[in-house]
Structure formats: structure tokens, C-alpha cells
Design a protein around this motif. Sequence first.
Motif, PDB file in Angstrom:
ATOM      1  N   SER A  82      98.280  22.255  -2.593  1.00 51.53           N
ATOM      2  CA  SER A  82      96.923  22.369  -2.144  1.00 51.53           C
ATOM      3  C   SER A  82      96.313  21.329  -1.277  1.00 51.53           C
ATOM      4  O   SER A  82      96.707  20.106  -1.474  1.00 51.53           O
ATOM      5  CB  SER A  82      95.853  22.637  -3.469  1.00 51.53           C
ATOM      6  OG  SER A  82      96.408  23.698  -4.287  1.00 51.53           O
ATOM      7  N   HIS A 142      92.464  20.411  -0.436  1.00 56.77           N
ATOM      8  CA  HIS A 142      91.057  20.722  -0.552  1.00 56.77           C
ATOM      9  C   HIS A 142      90.194  20.085   0.421  1.00 56.77           C
ATOM     10  O   HIS A 142      89.199  20.692   0.727  1.00 56.77           O
ATOM     11  CB  HIS A 142      90.700  20.481  -2.014  1.00 56.77           C
ATOM     12  CG  HIS A 142      91.701  21.083  -2.910  1.00 56.77           C
ATOM     13  ND1 HIS A 142      91.099  22.448  -3.562  1.00 56.77           N
ATOM     14  CD2 HIS A 142      92.598  20.923  -3.766  1.00 56.77           C
ATOM     15  CE1 HIS A 142      91.885  22.636  -4.398  1.00 56.77           C
ATOM     16  NE2 HIS A 142      92.935  21.928  -4.707  1.00 56.77           N
ATOM     17  N   ASP A 149      92.962  34.609   3.634  1.00 51.12           N
ATOM     18  CA  ASP A 149      93.541  34.704   2.106  1.00 51.12           C
ATOM     19  C   ASP A 149      95.023  34.131   2.220  1.00 51.12           C
ATOM     20  O   ASP A 149      95.654  33.558   1.276  1.00 51.12           O
ATOM     21  CB  ASP A 149      93.634  36.157   2.032  1.00 51.12           C
ATOM     22  CG  ASP A 149      92.163  36.626   1.491  1.00 51.12           C
ATOM     23  OD1 ASP A 149      91.425  35.814   1.311  1.00 51.12           O
ATOM     24  OD2 ASP A 149      91.801  37.819   1.547  1.00 51.12           O
ATOM     25  N   ARG A 206      95.271  30.335   2.208  1.00 48.82           N
ATOM     26  CA  ARG A 206      94.930  29.960   0.565  1.00 48.82           C
ATOM     27  C   ARG A 206      96.136  30.231  -0.105  1.00 48.82           C
ATOM     28  O   ARG A 206      96.610  29.257  -0.967  1.00 48.82           O
ATOM     29  CB  ARG A 206      93.777  30.578   0.242  1.00 48.82           C
ATOM     30  CG  ARG A 206      93.127  30.191  -1.389  1.00 48.82           C
ATOM     31  CD  ARG A 206      92.012  30.770  -1.813  1.00 48.82           C
ATOM     32  NE  ARG A 206      92.522  32.010  -2.050  1.00 48.82           N
ATOM     33  CZ  ARG A 206      91.963  33.347  -1.342  1.00 48.82           C
ATOM     34  NH1 ARG A 206      91.004  32.908  -0.395  1.00 48.82           N
ATOM     35  NH2 ARG A 206      92.177  34.504  -1.581  1.00 48.82           N
ATOM     36  N   GLU A 207      96.722  31.282  -0.221  1.00 47.11           N
ATOM     37  CA  GLU A 207      97.777  31.711  -1.113  1.00 47.11           C
ATOM     38  C   GLU A 207      99.033  31.154  -0.625  1.00 47.11           C
ATOM     39  O   GLU A 207      99.828  30.893  -1.769  1.00 47.11           O
ATOM     40  CB  GLU A 207      97.934  33.163  -1.323  1.00 47.11           C
ATOM     41  CG  GLU A 207      96.598  34.002  -1.913  1.00 47.11           C
ATOM     42  CD  GLU A 207      96.515  35.372  -1.537  1.00 47.11           C
ATOM     43  OE1 GLU A 207      97.730  35.962  -1.125  1.00 47.11           O
ATOM     44  OE2 GLU A 207      95.634  36.081  -2.133  1.00 47.11           O
ATOM     45  N   GLU A 212      92.402  25.268   0.688  1.00 43.28           N
ATOM     46  CA  GLU A 212      91.160  25.512  -0.404  1.00 43.28           C
ATOM     47  C   GLU A 212      90.118  24.639  -0.110  1.00 43.28           C
ATOM     48  O   GLU A 212      90.178  23.646   0.641  1.00 43.28           O
ATOM     49  CB  GLU A 212      91.821  25.603  -1.772  1.00 43.28           C
ATOM     50  CG  GLU A 212      92.734  26.456  -2.025  1.00 43.28           C
ATOM     51  CD  GLU A 212      93.183  26.407  -3.416  1.00 43.28           C
ATOM     52  OE1 GLU A 212      94.055  27.437  -3.857  1.00 43.28           O
ATOM     53  OE2 GLU A 212      92.890  25.541  -4.433  1.00 43.28           O
ATOM     54  N   GLY A 269      89.528  25.323   3.391  1.00 42.44           N
ATOM     55  CA  GLY A 269      89.340  26.884   3.712  1.00 42.44           C
ATOM     56  C   GLY A 269      88.066  27.308   4.159  1.00 42.44           C
ATOM     57  O   GLY A 269      87.858  28.202   5.021  1.00 42.44           O
TER      58      GLY A 269
END
Length: 563
Positions: A64, A66, A234, A237-238, A243, A247
Amino acid sequence: MAYGERASTFLRCTSTSLNLRLFLSCNLLHQILQPETRGHCLHQTMNTTPLSSFPFLPPTAPNSLHSFPPVTEAELDTLLKSIPPKSSSLDYIPTSVIKSCSHVFVPLLTKLANLSFTQGHFPSQFKLANVTPLIKKPSLDRSQPSNYRPISNLNSFSKILERLALSRLRQHITSCQNFPHNQSAYRTGHSCETMMLGLTNDLVTSISKRRPVLLCTIDLSAAFDTVNHSSLVDRLREDFGLEGTVGQWLHSYLSGRSQIVKIGQSSAGVSTIHQGVPQGSVLGPLLFTAYMSPISRIIDHHGIHQHHYADDTSLYVEVDDPCNFPPPKLINCSNHLLAWCLSNHMSINPQKTEAILFGSPVQLKKFDLTKPIHLAGADVPLQPSVKILGITLDSTLSFDQHVSNISQSVNFHTRALRHIRHMLPPHFASTLACSVVASRLDYCNSILVNTSSHNLSRLQRLQNKLARVVSQVGPRTDPHPLLSKLHWLPIHDRITYKCACLTHLSLRDDAPAYLHSTLNPYVPNRALRSCDTGLLSTPNVAGRLAVASRSFSVAAPNYGTDC
């Protein structure tokens, strides 16, 4: 204002020649904003297989990201020095002024970038694009809107923010396992040449083992302009773990964009963009390749070899049995790709989908090459040759037709240079010859390693003719002293040098992984002084066809270790 009303307004206020271009531009954007009209024919061909019959392939769990690292003034100062001084009509301040007064703008832009990244908001003032439709190829019909590419000219401040975001996103996205491993566009160390070298190496290796290869090239219609924004966010993110404020910033960057079509002094009204990534933007290429990442997993799921360059996809598979042609797994893979495209607001262009069977003349006689094959919802005839990234590949990989195309182009520009040579100083004539003419001889020339002496002689004659034109001597003058005076390597040496450089980069991991995997380090049976010299072992080609010597994996040990 509706599309028809805009077109009629342009027709009343502009000249006849400009009217047609504006009308085509509006028609092009109208088709871009309504992609469902392009996929209508493909929807009709897909009525036999429901979309639910194709498996959903989940991505690997990504790391991830962020938040963005903060922007420093030193970083922004370096960035301003590297950007070109070009300005857009949407600029508030010319780029040249920003560069010359960097001590004033660096603190302001640093604060702006940090506020944008920490708040996850892209300034709405920078979301307007000035679109200029450009013809894709000079030979295409200018009356067809689909032959134009809408290039977005953006505000310079917008591009500075995008460059800062790109430097923070690129490493994270490209190092993720879900990123297409054979995608060669918009990546450091990757190029058209590395893709074509990897592709031809696989094709030559299979042919040398007496295994014909069926290759299919798939092209998407207006791919950059049909990217769905919500699906893209999406997927980021996935599949890539973008994120938090990262994001949010990307969602803000994509949403609320608008554009104006402008040709000359005339322009259309402002149109809101609901889909697509701007062509001409800095982030657009990376976001597009991330959006298309599931295609690589689909192809791997069916056991098909692949190479990608932007929206161009090349699939190829060995054919073991002429009675089982085309291979069912290639047909299933193409149908799966078609289903994915339809469910992701894209469509495959059947007119640009091509297929070709590679092999030796003896191998090709075993197949019926007159019968089309059914791929991606369309009947695709087998071609005697295909053109990929400007390289013409014939069915036997002799490159005879490719060399003929080079000869035609080089002769045209050499004749044009001859007409103006008497008006140019020597150093300028040499620079012009290298940039315009010799660059065509060097483009992807590594694929010609160990090619036939006939093709090498044809290319050498082209270089000799160019050297005589630059040096203003007669057609019978010995070219060797001219090449030495101009500091031009002969054709064979240029190919050898390019192959050696790519091998050296592959050994240093500065080249794509698909090239590095073709090299075999030399490992002696016992401890020798040559263990640490970085030698490569040549693959065993005993029992193979003579074409095996033209593969990169065989040629690299002979040339690459000398670099």
C-alpha cells in the motif's frame, strides 16, 4: 451546445478548408465521448459466449501507498531546469519566464505541490485541456475521424504537478507484481527496440527448433480515450495499493476535467470529459498501463506468450499439429480478452487485428494459409507479413521486406538532401544526414544481427550513397575514407555495437527482464580465472536450423562480452 449545433456554427464562421478540419475534430471527439458506437459490431459477434463464462483472475495482494513524500525546493529546482521551455496557450506565465526566475517560483510551487498532495486535491484551474487533433499517419484518409489522435495541451503548472506525482508513483506501480511484466512502453530501460528484440528472439528460437509460431496482433480502438475513471481508481487501489490521500489525489486528478478543440484561430466550446486519460499528459501513460494490467494476467492464464507496447498487444504460440490449427488456447484467450474489453468500456479494432504464421518454408507448406482464423470475435486472414512498431516481419523472418522498406525511405530522404546539399555547411549537412536519414538505418537494427549478407550489402550501399552526398563527391568514389572522415561505423559494426550495448545493459539489470532471462552466465566445471570475467555461455544449437544464429540469446555471448 449539441454536436450538430457546434459543427454548423464552425461551418458558418470559418473558411472551407478549415471547416472540414473542425468538423472532423468535433466528430472525432463526439465518437470518443460515445465509445459504445465503436463496439457495436463486436457486441454482435460476441453473442455466442456469455461474459460470465470467463474466469475472474484476482490480482496479487500489493503493498500500500497511502501518502506522497513531501516535495523539497531542491527537487523542484532540479525539475524546473530539466523541463523543456515550451509553453501552452493555457499558461498563465510562459515557461521560459518560470525557468529564468526559478528562485521566485520554486518556493511557491513547492508549497502548492505539498498542499495538493497532503489534501488529496488537484487544482481545478489546471483541469482544462486544449485539444489539437493530429493525423496518426500521413498516408491515412484525412476525411475519417478515426484517423486522428486528440493531443491535449495542458497548463505548465499542471505538468509540473504531474511530474512530481509521477516520480512518486512510477517505482511503486512498475515494481508491483500486478504490473504487466512484458509492457515495454513508458518504462525506464524499455523501448521499441527491446520489445522487438525480445519478440524476434522468441520467434527465431522456436523456428530453429522446427516449431512454427502463430502470432496475433491486437489493437484497441481509441484506448486512451475510453478509460473509465471509476474503474481506474478501483484498479489502482486493488491492484497497486494506492489508497488514502494518494487515491484521493488521483480521483481528483481524473474527475471534473474539460477540454476545448482548437485548430488555428478557431475553437469549439468547452466539453466535459467523463472518461479517458489525457493524451499529452505526464501521468496519462502510466495510468493507462495500470488500467490495462489485467490483460497480462488473462494471457498468462491461457499459457500464451505476450509482448505489449502501450495499447498494442502481440500474442504468439507454438503450433505443434497442423490439424489443430489455430490452437484452441489462442482462440479462448482472444475471446477472453474480448470479454474483458467489453466489460471495461473498450473495444478491439477488428480492422487492425492481424495474424501471421512464422516458420521455415518447409514448415509453412504443411498449413493452409488461405483460410482465415477466428480471433477476438472476427475472421482474421493470415498475412504474409505484419508491421509491428515500424518493423516488417515476414513469415520466414528473412527481413527482406523490412530492408526493402528501409531502402525506399532512405533513398527518398537521400535524394531530398542531395537537392539542398550545396546550400548547407558541411557540419550541418552531416548532422542533418544523421538525424533524418541514418536514424532510419539504426532504428531497431539489433534484430538484424547475423542476418543475410545480401541484406547487409543493401543497407551498406544506402550508407555509402548518403556519405557521398554529404561529402559532395562522385558516385564512384571509394566510400571507406568518407565513412572514416565522417566518423560513421559501417552497417555491420553498427549492428554489432547495438547488440553489445544491449547485452551489457542486460547484464547490469538496466535492460528488461525478458532480455536478461535469455542470457546464460558462463559457469565452468571447476574454479578458473575466467569465473569472474562475466562471460556468457552460448546455447546448444546442435540439430537446429541455421536461423538459430540470428537469435539474441546466441549472438549476445559473441558480441556482448566485448563491450
